[in-house]
Design an enzyme around this catalytic site. Structure first.
Site, PDB file in Angstrom:
ATOM      1  CG  HIS A 129      -0.129   0.170   2.524  1.00 22.28           C
ATOM      2  ND1 HIS A 129       0.624  -0.865   3.067  1.00 22.28           N
ATOM      3  CD2 HIS A 129       0.011   1.222   3.370  1.00 22.28           C
ATOM      4  CE1 HIS A 129       1.190  -0.445   4.188  1.00 22.28           C
ATOM      5  NE2 HIS A 129       0.844   0.817   4.395  1.00 22.28           N
ATOM      6  CG  ASP A 131       1.910   5.650   4.624  1.00 21.37           C
ATOM      7  OD1 ASP A 131       1.605   4.477   4.917  1.00 21.37           O
ATOM      8  OD2 ASP A 131       3.015   6.150   4.900  1.00 21.37           O
ATOM      9  CG  HIS A 280       5.161   1.194   2.631  1.00 21.64           C
ATOM     10  ND1 HIS A 280       4.482   2.327   2.212  1.00 21.64           N
ATOM     11  CD2 HIS A 280       4.731   0.957   3.900  1.00 21.64           C
ATOM     12  CE1 HIS A 280       3.704   2.762   3.164  1.00 21.64           C
ATOM     13  NE2 HIS A 280       3.823   1.949   4.210  1.00 21.64           N
ATOM     14  NE  ARG A 297       2.028   6.825   9.483  1.00 23.76           N
ATOM     15  CZ  ARG A 297       1.027   6.092   8.995  1.00 23.76           C
ATOM     16  NH1 ARG A 297       1.222   5.324   7.936  1.00 23.76           N
ATOM     17  NH2 ARG A 297      -0.160   6.110   9.570  1.00 23.76           N
TER      18      ARG A 297
END
Length: 324
Positions: A129, A131, A280, A297
């Site tokens: 996917h 983000d 990723h 993140r």
């Protein structure tokens, strides 16, 4: 416009800073930079150009705290302040989302970690996917730093979607240039029998957008095969069997080994990737190790994808552009 444009040129050198590519099509390690210190404009420009060229860059041995992480991110764009975050995220830094994989997934929505992954990733390609790809304006980039990692396992893998597009045959590139697809939160999830707390969550927080299957990168001009295995299930205006076959072919193309790089995390490692040109795969091989994998993140505000024909993506349901 030509079928695809070459990636940006290699960044100009900065004394004391070295860029070392780590795979043939994606990934570079940058050394000689302390991300906790104020960075001069030349270093910022080098990092930016390296991210555009190699799609994901890695730094090791960094001693960033939350404030330093956000300050570093601000040199490259406006950080996203998430309205909903995991329970381990620092309340005083709304730009930071903390994930503690083993702790976070255990017991979530009434499922242990193994069942959670089984229901969300029941095919080999499902976990890949970008983000927040269901949004009308997915983040432009993500900066992820490791606090605690298991002694083995827990690697992340990225794929270069520009290289994947360029690797298609010319007739297939011409065909997919004109297609669009719906990206929807929770597609492919296999609900539990009876009451399912996660299924209710998906209905209450649904987000979906129709994006071009090939987007034009706003900075490099590259054509990017904008596919993933996690949010994508239906190409618009084609039948479901045709859509399934096409998407399987395209996602398999995107994650061919030659278009990927795998990174072994250490405490203090930082990865900075272009979320517009990569997908990723988060790891699922470390639950048995017995230690948590704690990561922080920060994401940067992105724009609305634009297709080869110049048409932007269209929202279906969910948050408006810029509102998180």
């Amino acid at each position: 416009m030509t079928t695809h444009r070459s990636p940006v040129e290699q960044p100009e050198r900065v004394e004391g800073v070295e860029v070392k590519p780590v795979a043939g099509h994606i990934g570079a390690e940058i050394t000689g930079v302390d991300l906790a210190e104020p960075l001069d404009d030349a270093v910022v420009a080098l990092i930016r150009r390296t991210v555009l060229r190699w799609k994901v860059v890695f730094f090791r041995g960094q001693e960033l705290d939350h404030a330093g992480h956000v300050a570093f991110a601000r040199r490259f764009g406006e950080p996203v302040a998430l309205g909903r975050r995991g329970p381990h995220s620092p309340p005083e830094f709304p730009e930071i989302e903390t994930t503690a994989d083993r702790l976070e997934l255990a017991g979530r929505y009434g499922m242990d970690r193994d069942e959670w992954l089984h229901r969300r990733r029941h095919t080999l390609l499902r976990g890949w996917h970008c983000d927040y790809g269901t949004r009308i304006d997915p983040p432009a980039a993500t900066i992820l730093r490791a606090e605690t990692v298991p002694p083995y396992g827990g690697d992340t893998t990225w794929a270069n979607l520009a290289a994947a597009y360029a690797g298609l045959s010319a007739p297939v590139r011409a065909f997919v240039d004109g297609l669009r697809a719906e990206h929807r939160l929770g597609v492919g999830y296999q609900p539990r029998p009876g009451d399912d707390a996660y299924a209710r969550h998906l209905l209450d927080h649904q987000v979906a957008s129709v994006h071009p299957l090939v987007r034009v990168h706003p900075e490099t001009g590259e054509r990017v095969l904008f596919v993933n295995g996690y949010y994508l299930e239906q190409i618009t205006d084609v039948s479901r069997p045709e859509s399934a076959a096409l998407l399987e072919m395209l996602v398999e193309q995107a994650v061919r080994p030659e278009y990927t790089v795998r990174f072994r995390w250490e405490p203090g490692s930082v990865a900075f990737w272009d979320n517009r040109a990569t997908i990723h795969l988060a790891p699922s091989d470390h639950a048995h190790v017995g230690s948590a994998r704690i990561m922080h993140r920060v994401m940067l505000q992105g724009d609305v994808p634009v297709g080869v024909d110049g048409r932007p993506s269209q929202p279906v349901v969910g948050t408006a552009r810029g509102r998180w």
